[in-house]
Enzyme design. Structure first.
Site, PDB file in Angstrom:
ATOM      1  N   CYS A  60      73.514  -6.342 -21.006  1.00 21.64           N
ATOM      2  CA  CYS A  60      74.228  -5.738 -22.283  1.00 21.64           C
ATOM      3  C   CYS A  60      75.414  -5.554 -22.225  1.00 21.64           C
ATOM      4  O   CYS A  60      76.195  -5.855 -21.010  1.00 21.64           O
ATOM      5  CB  CYS A  60      73.329  -4.269 -22.290  1.00 21.64           C
ATOM      6  SG  CYS A  60      73.947  -3.212 -21.224  1.00 21.64           S
ATOM      7  N   ALA A  63      76.977  -3.442 -19.626  1.00 21.04           N
ATOM      8  CA  ALA A  63      76.939  -4.074 -18.128  1.00 21.04           C
ATOM      9  C   ALA A  63      78.359  -4.930 -18.124  1.00 21.04           C
ATOM     10  O   ALA A  63      78.886  -4.964 -17.083  1.00 21.04           O
ATOM     11  CB  ALA A  63      75.811  -4.911 -17.928  1.00 21.04           C
ATOM     12  N   ARG A  94      76.185  -5.471  -8.097  1.00 20.33           N
ATOM     13  CA  ARG A  94      77.044  -6.617  -8.256  1.00 20.33           C
ATOM     14  C   ARG A  94      77.556  -6.610  -7.036  1.00 20.33           C
ATOM     15  O   ARG A  94      78.252  -5.736  -6.435  1.00 20.33           O
ATOM     16  CB  ARG A  94      78.047  -6.587  -9.159  1.00 20.33           C
ATOM     17  CG  ARG A  94      78.600  -7.794  -9.641  1.00 20.33           C
ATOM     18  CD  ARG A  94      78.991  -7.912 -11.191  1.00 20.33           C
ATOM     19  NE  ARG A  94      79.811  -8.778 -11.523  1.00 20.33           N
ATOM     20  CZ  ARG A  94      81.254  -8.906 -11.840  1.00 20.33           C
ATOM     21  NH1 ARG A  94      81.927  -7.580 -11.566  1.00 20.33           N
ATOM     22  NH2 ARG A  94      81.874  -9.530 -12.199  1.00 20.33           N
ATOM     23  N   HIS A 193      82.857  -7.593 -22.013  1.00 21.12           N
ATOM     24  CA  HIS A 193      83.967  -8.138 -21.465  1.00 21.12           C
ATOM     25  C   HIS A 193      85.268  -7.798 -22.490  1.00 21.12           C
ATOM     26  O   HIS A 193      86.416  -7.373 -22.106  1.00 21.12           O
ATOM     27  CB  HIS A 193      84.111  -9.770 -21.302  1.00 21.12           C
ATOM     28  CG  HIS A 193      82.858  -9.842 -20.283  1.00 21.12           C
ATOM     29  ND1 HIS A 193      82.220 -11.395 -20.693  1.00 21.12           N
ATOM     30  CD2 HIS A 193      82.291  -9.548 -19.454  1.00 21.12           C
ATOM     31  CE1 HIS A 193      81.473 -11.501 -19.603  1.00 21.12           C
ATOM     32  NE2 HIS A 193      81.431 -10.151 -18.986  1.00 21.12           N
TER      33      HIS A 193
END
Ligand code: CFM
Length: 543
Positions: A60, A63, A94, A193
């Protein structure tokens, strides 16, 4: 990929896959499954909504913003405004490593959350958010606090930006800023991002004008130090005498972001996640950017040589050649040994927004062929190259993500490379402010699939019978149950680093090991021998 050997024609299997979908879905999926012809300009549908009901690999928007771009920076407190599940999901999942050695501050191991409850959803959560910021500040005295919105925050309308502004003013010495990165905000983590790039650029980049101390000053953009990749790249840079002002954002600090506009060149590793930052820094501060790929020994050498060309310094160029000559023999030894197992083997790669491309280099060095690949959330430019940017249709979902209006900074814009120099570099074949994408590098007849579905994965495995399949944890066990080893390219299956020269050696050895075992072929699902209607099967294998 050797020219003479043509890959099998996947048009039959493509038809077979599509035939099982309802007509409307089949039409949509057909546009995201392209049989590659590197000589043609083929359009692939990407960065569009996932079809409800298929099993996607995607994550998503939250994330992409919190986990991917801001997560690897150690001295910012990343505070999640939302239910605890969102924080737990993003807590150390991560493998971004960091080295707090010199400054000691590292909040990455903590999980900060406002832990929203039902009454916060009904009556609003801003008060709780303010209290959480205050509490985090009182305990840790961080330089910065980032506030990340989860889905319910957007739905109830809490204003994380107003709260952040108020708290920044109140605290005085702590940079507090918010992200409207609700999970549903975009079609994938890619939207996150972009949101992260915007806010870092708006609130952090450019705050510290201290000139860097090195001679050849660069930023490395889109390198997140997964499995220690960034450490290996830094090692190589140090050896060459190249000074990294800032990495976005692996093993990084707020201080490095603040000072990053003083570098003379931006190198872009992961184009998808950070190209916005490269463009904005170029416009505002005059820093050119070049695409590099430090995955693969040959491409690492190529990337280093690009830096030498850019700075046009004979001493630097000679040093780079010296380093390459020093590192390569050991790399070739490991590759040569591994190739006994790997030569001519087949790989499939379905990962993220850049690794499905980058890792083809390492497989090529092992003499392996990539028969099929795709991104989870890449855009057309990641597949077809940036030349298609002007033709990408802006839809309601992409319009939802803010585009910052950026202009040249009246005082600090400093064109590092005059147009003429950029032209010279381009004439030498260097990609400046450009990325050619994955498709031109893939073989004729290879199958490129965007946002691959579970059904498509299973059918393509049956068709290609690859020797290794690269994806993530969600796919791992399903693929292995079908007899094919899966190499995780997000977490590296706890291995790595895979970047740079040392990383290439690690990767060759790991793939050699994977291809040396026949264990996966020995697996046989119980229902293959017994009818699936046999009720005992469930009882037996669940207990
Ligand atoms: Fe860039 Fe990444 Fe990737 Fe990515 Fe990611 Fe990742 Fe990835 Mo997982 S930033 S696009 S959102 S290279 S977390 S370090 S491995 S999907 S291919």
């Amino acid at each position: 990929m050797s020219e003479e050997k043509k890959l099998p024609d996947p048009s039959g299997i493509k038809e077979e896959i599509l035939a099982r979908y309802p007509a409307k879905i089949a039409r949509k999926r057909a546009k995201s499954m392209i049989i590659n012809d590197p000589k043609l300009d083929q359009e692939i549908q990407s960065n569009v909504r996932t079809i409800p009901g298929i099993i996607t690999q995607r994550g998503c928007t939250y994330a992409g913003c919190k986990g991917v771009v801001l997560g690897p920076t150690r001295d910012i407190i990343n505070l999640v405004h939302g239910p605890i599940g969102c924080s737990f999901y993003a807590w150390l999942t991560r493998r971004n490593q960091t080295d707090p050695g010199t400054d000691g501050e590292n909040f990455m191991t903590y999980c900060f959350s406002t832990d929203m409850q039902d009454d916060n959803i009904v009556f609003g959560g801003e008060k709780k958010l303010k209290e959480a910021i205050q509490e985090a500040y009182d305990i840790f005295k961080p330089k910065a606090i980032g506030v990340f919105s989860t889905c319910p925050v957007g739905l109830i309308g809490d204003d994380v930006h107003a709260v952040s502004r108020e708290m920044k003013e109140k605290l005085g010495d702590c940079n507090v800023f918010g992200f409207s990165c609700e999970g549903y905000k975009g079609v994938s983590q890619s939207a996150g991002h972009h949101i992260a790039n915007n806010q870092l650029f708006r609130h952090v980049v450019g705050l510290d004008d201290t000139p860097p101390e090195g001679r050849f000053n660069i930023n490395l953009l889109g390198e997140y130090n997964i499995g220690g990749d960034g450490f290996e790249i830094d090692r190589i840079f140090r050896k060459c005498g190249i000074n990294v002002v800032c990495t976005f954002s692996g093993n990084s600090t707020m201080g490095a972001f603040e000072n990053s506009h003083t570098a003379d060149l931006n190198l872009v590793m992961c184009h998808r996640s950070i190209n916005y930052m490269a463009e904005m820094m170029e416009t505002k501060f005059g820093i050119p950017w070049m695409k590099v790929n430090f995955i693969g020994a040959e491409s690492t050498a190529k990337g280093l040589r690009k830096i030498g060309e850019y700075f046009e310094d004979e001493g630097l160029k000679a040093k780079i050649e010296e380093v390459i000559a020093e590192e390569m023999p050991a790399v070739s030894d490991v590759a040569e040994r591994a190739r006994k197992k790997t030569q001519g083997k087949l790989a499939m790669l379905f990962v993220g927004g850049s690794r499905a491309h980058h890792y083809q280099e390492l497989f090529r060095e092992l003499g392996m062929e990539t028969v099929s690949a795709g991104y989870e959330f890449g855009h057309r430019d990641d597949y077809e190259g940036r030349k298609v940017l002007p033709t990408i249709k802006v839809d309601a979902d992409s319009r939802n993500i803010e585009e910052l209006k950026v202009e040249a900074d009246p005082e600090r814009f400093n064109p590092r490379a005059e147009d003429i120099k950029l032209e010279t570099l381009q004439a030498k074949g260097l990609e400046v402010s450009d990325y050619r994408g994955m498709m031109p590098d893939m073989a004729d007849n290879s199958l490129i699939v965007d946002d691959i579905t579970h059904w498509e994965t299973e059918k393509l495995i049956e068709f290609y019978k690859p020797d290794v399949f690269c994806a993530g944890i969600k796919e791992k066990y399903v693929v292995q149950k079908s007899g094919i080893p899966l190499k995780q390219l997000h977490s590296y299956d706890y291995g790595g680093p895979y970047a740079g020269f040392e990383g290439a050696k690690n990767f060759y050895a790991d793939i050699e090991k994977i291809l040396s075992t026949t264990i996966w072929k020995k697996l046989k699902a119980p229902w293959l021998d017994r009818p699936s209607t046999d009720p005992c099967i469930c009882a037996e294998y669940v207990s």
